[in-house]
Design a protein around this motif. Structure first.
Motif, PDB file in Angstrom:
ATOM      1  N   THR A 160     -49.719 -10.085   1.919  1.00  0.00           N
ATOM      2  CA  THR A 160     -50.079 -11.006   0.827  1.00  0.00           C
ATOM      3  C   THR A 160     -50.536 -12.346   1.388  1.00  0.00           C
ATOM      4  O   THR A 160     -51.529 -12.924   0.945  1.00  0.00           O
ATOM      5  N   HIS A 161     -49.836 -12.836   2.415  1.00  0.00           N
ATOM      6  CA  HIS A 161     -50.230 -14.103   3.035  1.00  0.00           C
ATOM      7  C   HIS A 161     -51.653 -14.011   3.572  1.00  0.00           C
ATOM      8  O   HIS A 161     -52.464 -14.928   3.370  1.00  0.00           O
ATOM      9  N   ALA A 162     -51.963 -12.906   4.234  1.00  0.00           N
ATOM     10  CA  ALA A 162     -53.287 -12.770   4.854  1.00  0.00           C
ATOM     11  C   ALA A 162     -54.377 -12.645   3.792  1.00  0.00           C
ATOM     12  O   ALA A 162     -55.414 -13.326   3.863  1.00  0.00           O
ATOM     13  N   PRO A 222     -36.245  -9.479  -3.873  1.00  0.00           N
ATOM     14  CA  PRO A 222     -36.828  -9.755  -2.544  1.00  0.00           C
ATOM     15  C   PRO A 222     -38.252 -10.282  -2.676  1.00  0.00           C
ATOM     16  O   PRO A 222     -39.072  -9.727  -3.428  1.00  0.00           O
ATOM     17  N   HIS A 223     -38.533 -11.337  -1.927  1.00  0.00           N
ATOM     18  CA  HIS A 223     -39.830 -12.037  -2.022  1.00  0.00           C
ATOM     19  C   HIS A 223     -41.009 -11.077  -1.814  1.00  0.00           C
ATOM     20  O   HIS A 223     -41.989 -11.084  -2.559  1.00  0.00           O
ATOM     21  N   GLY A 224     -40.908 -10.242  -0.802  1.00  0.00           N
ATOM     22  CA  GLY A 224     -42.026  -9.337  -0.485  1.00  0.00           C
ATOM     23  C   GLY A 224     -42.234  -8.279  -1.551  1.00  0.00           C
ATOM     24  O   GLY A 224     -43.373  -7.886  -1.828  1.00  0.00           O
ATOM     25  N   VAL A 283     -50.671 -14.812  -6.590  1.00  0.00           N
ATOM     26  CA  VAL A 283     -49.647 -13.804  -6.305  1.00  0.00           C
ATOM     27  C   VAL A 283     -48.336 -14.509  -5.975  1.00  0.00           C
ATOM     28  O   VAL A 283     -47.282 -14.261  -6.576  1.00  0.00           O
ATOM     29  N   HIS A 284     -48.397 -15.453  -5.042  1.00  0.00           N
ATOM     30  CA  HIS A 284     -47.175 -16.171  -4.659  1.00  0.00           C
ATOM     31  C   HIS A 284     -46.628 -17.025  -5.793  1.00  0.00           C
ATOM     32  O   HIS A 284     -45.423 -17.068  -6.029  1.00  0.00           O
ATOM     33  N   ALA A 285     -47.539 -17.708  -6.512  1.00  0.00           N
ATOM     34  CA  ALA A 285     -47.061 -18.571  -7.606  1.00  0.00           C
ATOM     35  C   ALA A 285     -46.284 -17.748  -8.630  1.00  0.00           C
ATOM     36  O   ALA A 285     -45.243 -18.171  -9.138  1.00  0.00           O
ATOM     37  N   MET A 299     -45.221  -6.373   3.379  1.00  0.00           N
ATOM     38  CA  MET A 299     -46.137  -6.616   2.253  1.00  0.00           C
ATOM     39  C   MET A 299     -46.240  -8.115   1.959  1.00  0.00           C
ATOM     40  O   MET A 299     -47.288  -8.594   1.494  1.00  0.00           O
ATOM     41  N   ASP A 300     -45.186  -8.874   2.240  1.00  0.00           N
ATOM     42  CA  ASP A 300     -45.283 -10.341   2.113  1.00  0.00           C
ATOM     43  C   ASP A 300     -46.332 -10.843   3.099  1.00  0.00           C
ATOM     44  O   ASP A 300     -47.214 -11.629   2.741  1.00  0.00           O
ATOM     45  N   ALA A 301     -46.265 -10.347   4.321  1.00  0.00           N
ATOM     46  CA  ALA A 301     -47.233 -10.773   5.345  1.00  0.00           C
ATOM     47  C   ALA A 301     -48.659 -10.395   4.941  1.00  0.00           C
ATOM     48  O   ALA A 301     -49.597 -11.197   5.083  1.00  0.00           O
ATOM     49  N   CYS A 328     -41.678  -8.700  -4.793  1.00  0.00           N
ATOM     50  CA  CYS A 328     -42.350  -9.391  -5.918  1.00  0.00           C
ATOM     51  C   CYS A 328     -43.837  -9.557  -5.607  1.00  0.00           C
ATOM     52  O   CYS A 328     -44.702  -9.295  -6.443  1.00  0.00           O
ATOM     53  N   ASN A 329     -44.151  -9.948  -4.387  1.00  0.00           N
ATOM     54  CA  ASN A 329     -45.564 -10.089  -3.997  1.00  0.00           C
ATOM     55  C   ASN A 329     -46.285  -8.757  -4.090  1.00  0.00           C
ATOM     56  O   ASN A 329     -47.390  -8.659  -4.624  1.00  0.00           O
ATOM     57  N   ALA A 330     -45.662  -7.705  -3.572  1.00  0.00           N
ATOM     58  CA  ALA A 330     -46.343  -6.403  -3.497  1.00  0.00           C
ATOM     59  C   ALA A 330     -46.616  -5.835  -4.883  1.00  0.00           C
ATOM     60  O   ALA A 330     -47.683  -5.254  -5.125  1.00  0.00           O
TER      61      ALA A 330
HETATM   62 ZN   LIG Z   1     -44.689 -15.071   1.077  1.00  0.00          ZN
END
Ligand SMILES: [Zn+2]
Ligand SMILES: NC(=O)c1ccc[n+]([C@@H]2O[C@H](COP(=O)([O-])OP(=O)(O)OC[C@H]3O[C@@H](n4cnc5c(N)ncnc54)[C@H](O)[C@@H]3O)[C@@H](O)[C@H]2O)c1
Ligand SMILES: CCCCCCO
Ligand SMILES: [Fe+2]
Length: 382
Positions: free
Chosen positions: A196-198, A275-277, A261-263, A192-194, A279-281
């Motif tokens: 979010t990046h896309a 976990p980073h992913g 989202v990342h900020a 889900m982090d990936a 939080c993003n998800a």
């Molecule tokens: Zn990320």
């Protein structure tokens, strides 16, 4: 305006790629690398083949395996000490974003004065430093290709983001055979982090024709293969496609940037060590619904890339279907629906709003968010 497309010179991928690394060091006459990794990777036997391969080339490696998720300034300092004490001449990061970012930070200190906190922000790394190979084992942060390193300053309780093309690894390695043992929850979070990046790269202010194709293809690959990788970690095709999906998402966001989202996700990552992913998800559907009216056509294309049948849908309805597809994918792979079950309370938010506004990812968002907007979004994410 000029657009910079930045990524490593050499990128090696495919099952078995790890075996290429010793030869790359030998070809450069490098003899004493420090391997920066974490205990899990060592325990899973993922570092041993690299040590054997280096030994067979007459290369003596030194291992620092003290990295933990959301790595901190003290961990960077401990890893750098191993580099200095053993007179190392190269750095090999082995692991997910946490060991690779730690390896990038050690590389900074190998040629620039400490402390590492001096380099928070954009363009502050004067010299690129020791040779760095990044062997990625999650899918993923794409830290193996980016100009970024995220290191938590435990005093300021903030995830510092260091952004400089000088820290892009010389070589990136994505060996999907190393990824079959990633635990289910980590597979879901990093996937889900990936995504979010896309998605953030595709709707970012910095989006560009030279990154749009990568962002959309990454969305397609991750949407198709993440559920399979979560369902069965031994599904090598799914692991391989996820490795490619996260890699090309990295090519996109490294040049197009990220967004709100990342900020916002960096704050619970720093303060609650979540976990980073994850939080993003949790934040992604909420923030992208906030962004959607300002990028309707792009979200319609995101829906299509996520496998939504948009035939007969208006662009507006297709764009709304993208938000639903994000939410559905997150639920399918088992991401918690909100922060409340992770120990977050409303009392955390006022400080997080201020830090999110200052995060270097925030300016990339397609629309500026007020403090009130961000506070409302955090509250909806509980
Ligand atoms: Zn990320
Ligand atoms: N540099 C960048 O561009 C960038 C981008 C996004 C996120 N990040 C940062 O990366 C960090 C998160 O990295 P991550 O999501 O890759 O996770 P991680 O590196 O923190 O690893 C998470 C867990 O998975 C385990 N693990 C990793 N690979 C494994 C494997 N192949 N088999 C079994 N277990 C494995 C690790 O031991 C760890 O316990 C955060 O600090 C985040 O801020 C950096
Ligand atoms: C703008 C790039 C910042 C990357 C941090 C990802 O967590
Ligand atoms: Fe991030």
């Amino acid at each position: 305006m000029a657009f910079r497309l930045c990524f490593p010179k050499i990128n090696i991928s495919g099952a078995g790629s790890l075996a290429e690394v010793p030869g790359e060091l030998a070809a450069r006459g490098l003899k004493r690398p420090v391997i920066i990794t974490d205990e899990t990777l060592v325990k899973f036997g993922l570092v041993a083949p690299l040590l054997e391969g280096l030994k067979a080339k007459g290369i003596e490696a030194f291992v620092y395996d003290g990295v933990v998720p959301n790595p901190t300034v003290p961990i960077v300092e401990a890893a750098y000490k191993v580099f200095v004490d053993n007179k190392c001449d190269a750095i090999i990061g082995v692991g997910g974003g946490s060991p690779i970012d730690t390896a990038k930070a050690v590389r900074i200190l190998s040629a620039n004065p400490g402390p590492i906190t001096l380099y928070e922000g954009v363009g502050k790394v004067a010299k690129s430093g020791a040779f760095l190979a990044a062997v990625n084992t999650t899918a993923g942060t794409a830290a193996e290709v980016t100009s970024n390193a995220v290191i938590t300053d435990p005093v300021a309780q903030v995830k510092m983001v260091i952004i400089d093309a000088n820290i892009i690894p010389d070589i990136s390695v994505n060996d999907s055979a190393m990824m079959t043992g990633i635990p289910v929850a980590t597979t879901a979070a990093t996937g889900m982090d990936a995504l979010t990046h896309a998605i953030e790269a595709y709707v970012a202010k910095g989006a560009h024709v030279l990154t749009d194709y990568a962002a959309l293809e990454a969305i397609r690959l991750i949407s198709a293969y993440l559920p399979r990788a979560v369902e069965n970690g031994q599904d090598l095709e799914a692991r391989e496609m996820m490795a490619y999906g996260q890699f090309i998402a990295g090519l996109a966001f490294n040049s197009a940037g990220l967004g709100l989202v990342h900020a916002m996700a960096h704050q619970p990552g720093a303060v609650k060590d979540l976990p980073h992913g994850v939080c993003n998800a949790i934040l992604m559907p909420l923030v992208e619904e906030f962004n959607r009216p300002y990028a309707v056509e792009r979200f319609a294309r995101i829906a299509e890339a996520m496998g939504v049948d948009v035939k007969g849908l208006s662009t507006e309805d297709a764009s709304k279907a993208a938000i639903k597809a994000i939410r559905d994918l997150s639920a399918t792979v088992g991401i918690p629906s909100g922060f409340a079950e992770l120990g977050v309370t409303e009392g955390d938010f006022p400080l997080w709003v201020q830090k999110a506004q200052k995060d270097p990812c925030a300016p990339g968002n397609p629309v500026a968010a007020t403090d009130e907007d961000i506070l409302e979004l955090y509250k909806k994410a509980l």
